[in-house]
Each structure stands twice: as structure tokens, then as C-alpha cells.
Design an enzyme around this catalytic site. Structure first.
Site, PDB file in Angstrom:
ATOM      1  N   ASP A  36       0.904  -1.180   0.063  1.00 30.09           N
ATOM      2  CA  ASP A  36       0.099   0.082  -0.009  1.00 30.09           C
ATOM      3  C   ASP A  36       0.791   1.357  -0.002  1.00 30.09           C
ATOM      4  OD1 ASP A  36      -3.116  -0.935   0.264  1.00 30.09           O
ATOM      5  OD2 ASP A  36      -1.751  -1.989   1.804  1.00 30.09           O
ATOM      6  N   HIS A  57     -11.589   6.416   5.581  1.00 25.84           N
ATOM      7  CA  HIS A  57     -11.128   7.689   6.161  1.00 25.84           C
ATOM      8  C   HIS A  57     -11.819   8.841   6.066  1.00 25.84           C
ATOM      9  CE1 HIS A  57      -6.575   5.702   5.065  1.00 25.84           C
ATOM     10  NE2 HIS A  57      -6.698   5.998   6.250  1.00 25.84           N
ATOM     11  N   GLU A  96       0.150   9.703   1.687  1.00 28.75           N
ATOM     12  CA  GLU A  96      -0.567  10.536   2.590  1.00 28.75           C
ATOM     13  C   GLU A  96      -0.691   9.979   3.988  1.00 28.75           C
ATOM     14  OE1 GLU A  96      -4.132  13.527   2.126  1.00 28.75           O
ATOM     15  OE2 GLU A  96      -4.664  11.555   2.018  1.00 28.75           O
ATOM     16  N   ASP A  97      -0.893   8.741   4.193  1.00 22.13           N
ATOM     17  CA  ASP A  97      -1.102   8.226   5.374  1.00 22.13           C
ATOM     18  C   ASP A  97       0.111   8.083   6.444  1.00 22.13           C
ATOM     19  OD1 ASP A  97      -3.777   7.710   5.108  1.00 22.13           O
ATOM     20  OD2 ASP A  97      -3.283   6.028   3.871  1.00 22.13           O
ATOM     21  N   CYS A 100      -4.754  10.609  -1.458  1.00 20.35           N
ATOM     22  CA  CYS A 100      -3.825   9.388  -0.870  1.00 20.35           C
ATOM     23  C   CYS A 100      -2.432   9.416  -1.458  1.00 20.35           C
ATOM     24  CB  CYS A 100      -4.498   8.082  -0.958  1.00 20.35           C
ATOM     25  SG  CYS A 100      -6.124   8.164  -0.571  1.00 20.35           S
TER      26      CYS A 100
END
Length: 263
Positions: A65, A168, A70-71, A255
Site C-alpha cells: 500500500d 478515512h 499521505e497516510d 492518498c
């Protein structure tokens, strides 16, 4: 210039071949790596078109992933905060981002509490506050730790709630300018955006709620004409980007990059 919509820098990461093993809330099929790479290239080219410096990091095959950078961090003008992702398989991604942010920022801090988890996809930064949505990936301890870390930089955090069944907070919303938020009706109905101008995503196009305002462009996923027209009618310049493969992994426009202007 708005620090929440205008940026000098972005960081992206190439999708890895392992992306077919990426996390997904609902299995709608495996993404096509070649198509995703083409969409990703168009995304980067569009960011560069605005004059931004885009740092392209190599693929991390160990982290399926990892294209969703962004996470891993929250980037503010004063400094960056390394996140602690709520998905155990993604914890290493934040550590991988750390040195790249330290090469740009003089002040980089991190969420470190064992009971804390928080992901950038749950964080909406506006000119007046930082909204953080509680979700399956972001808990109260993570929000409390973030609140403490950004307070010395002059930022206020407000905890809100991500709708049930939504991965999210920013799956369902995005910032278009200092006062305008694009939102699904199920999220705006909660009242969390009181005081902002809200553009509702038309029914059936909820997947278009995750856009990014990047300098003078609003990047949105292709295939949602009513949302595109609503954004354009509000006076914004819209650019549609293919997102069919990222969408299979619950990914969207925000993201795919960290966006910031370091002081």
C-alpha cells in the site's frame, strides 16, 4: 497564499508490483499495475504543471500500500509529523518516509505511543483548524498525541467522526479553498463543517468526494460528471485524473501525495 491549498512541494511514491496484495475494504478485483502506473504518471505531471517540485520515491515492494504516501505523515509549514498507521502491515511505511522529510524539514516529530494510531487520510487541514476523523485507522490516543505535537506550531486540532463503513475521513471530503469543503451528504449532515461553505457531492457520486486542491487546480477522479460540473460551477479549475485502479484499494487523489510548503 493559503498554506492548506497552495504548495511548493509534493512527495509521491511509485506503485509497487505487490500492489495487487494491497488492503481493501471490499474486493472489487485486483488493480492493473500498468494502468495504475499510467494514472500515477498523469497525476505527477499535473502536480508539476502547477510549478511544484515533486519528489518521486521508488516503489517499496515490501509494502503493497506504499503508493498511498499521505497516510505516513502530516506536513505543515512549521514541520512534519510522522504518523502511526492503524493497519499493522503499514507501520513500516512511516519509518521509510522519515528520512525523506528530515532532508526537507528542520523539525520532524512522530506519533510514538504504543496505543496510538493515526493515518493522514483522516486529517483535513484548513486555514483555521486541523480536523481529524476517528475511524478504524485513527483512534482517540493518536488524535490526542497529534494535538500535543502541533500545538507549539500554533495549530488547533478538532476531533470529528468518520461515517460508519467509510475508511478515512477524507474519503468523504476535501478542501477546495479556505472556506469551501466538498463533502458527501452523509458526512456534512453530521454538522462537522458548520461555518464552512459546503458543496455536496451528488447522490451516487460519493467516490468523487476525495479531491485535492493543488495550487490553481482541483484534481479529481475521472468519471463523475455531476461532481465535476458542481466544482467548476463554484469557480474552480478542474482536472480529471484516472483513478480506477487506486479506487479498488480505497485510494483517491489525496492518498497519492504529501503536499506542503516548508518554511
Amino acid at each position: 497564499m493559503s498554506f492548506s491549498t497552495h504548495f511548493t512541494h509534493a512527495i509521491t511514491r511509485a506503485p509497487a508490483a505487490s500492489i495487487t496484495r494491497g488492503l481493501r475494504a471490499v474486493d472489487t478485483g485486483s488493480p492493473d499495475l500498468g494502468v495504475m502506473q499510467a494514472h500515477h504518471a498523469a497525476y505527477i505531471a499535473t502536480l508539476r504543471e502547477t510549478g511544484a517540485t515533486v519528489v518521486e520515491l521508488p516503489a517499496l515492494d515490501a509494502y503493497p500500500d506504499s503508493v498511498f504516501v499521505e497516510d505516513t505523515a502530516l506536513c505543515l509549514p512549521q514541520g512534519a509529523v510522522i504518523m502511526r498507521p492503524g493497519a499493522p502491515s503499514r507501520l513500516g511505511e512511516a519509518a521509510e518516509m522519515d528520512p525523506h522529510l528530515k532532508a526537507i524539514y528542520s523539525d520532524v516529530v512522530a506519533i510514538t505511543g504504543d496505543g496510538s494510531f493515526i493515518e493522514g487520510g483522516d486529517i483535513l487541514v484548513t486555514e483555521r483548524e486541523i480536523l481529524v476523523g476517528r475511524s478504524a485507522r485513527t483512534n482517540a490516543a493518536g488524535i490526542a498525541e497529534l494535538t500535543r505535537l502541533v500545538a507549539p506550531w500554533g495549530h488547533t486540532v478538532r476531533e470529528v467522526h468518520t461515517p460508519p463503513g467509510v475508511l478515512h475521513f477524507k474519503t468523504d471530503c476535501s478542501l477546495l479553498d479556505a472556506d469551501t469543503i466538498l463533502s458527501t451528504k452523509r458526512l456534512s449532515a453530521s454538522g462537522c463543517f458548520t461555518g464552512y461553505r459546503i458543496i455536496d457531492v451528488p447522490d451516487g457520486e460519493e467516490a468523487a468526494a476525495n479531491t485535492i486542491r493543488f495550487n490553481d487546480l482541483v484534481l479529481m477522479p475521472a468519471g463523475f460528471p455531476r461532481t465535476r460540473d458542481a466544482i467548476a460551477a463554484a469557480g474552480f479549475t478542474v482536472r480529471e485524473i484516472g483513478n480506477s485502479e487506486c479506487a479498488k484499494l480505497d485510494g483517491g487523489m489525496s492518498c497519492l501525495s504529501l503536499r506542503f510548503t516548508p518554511r
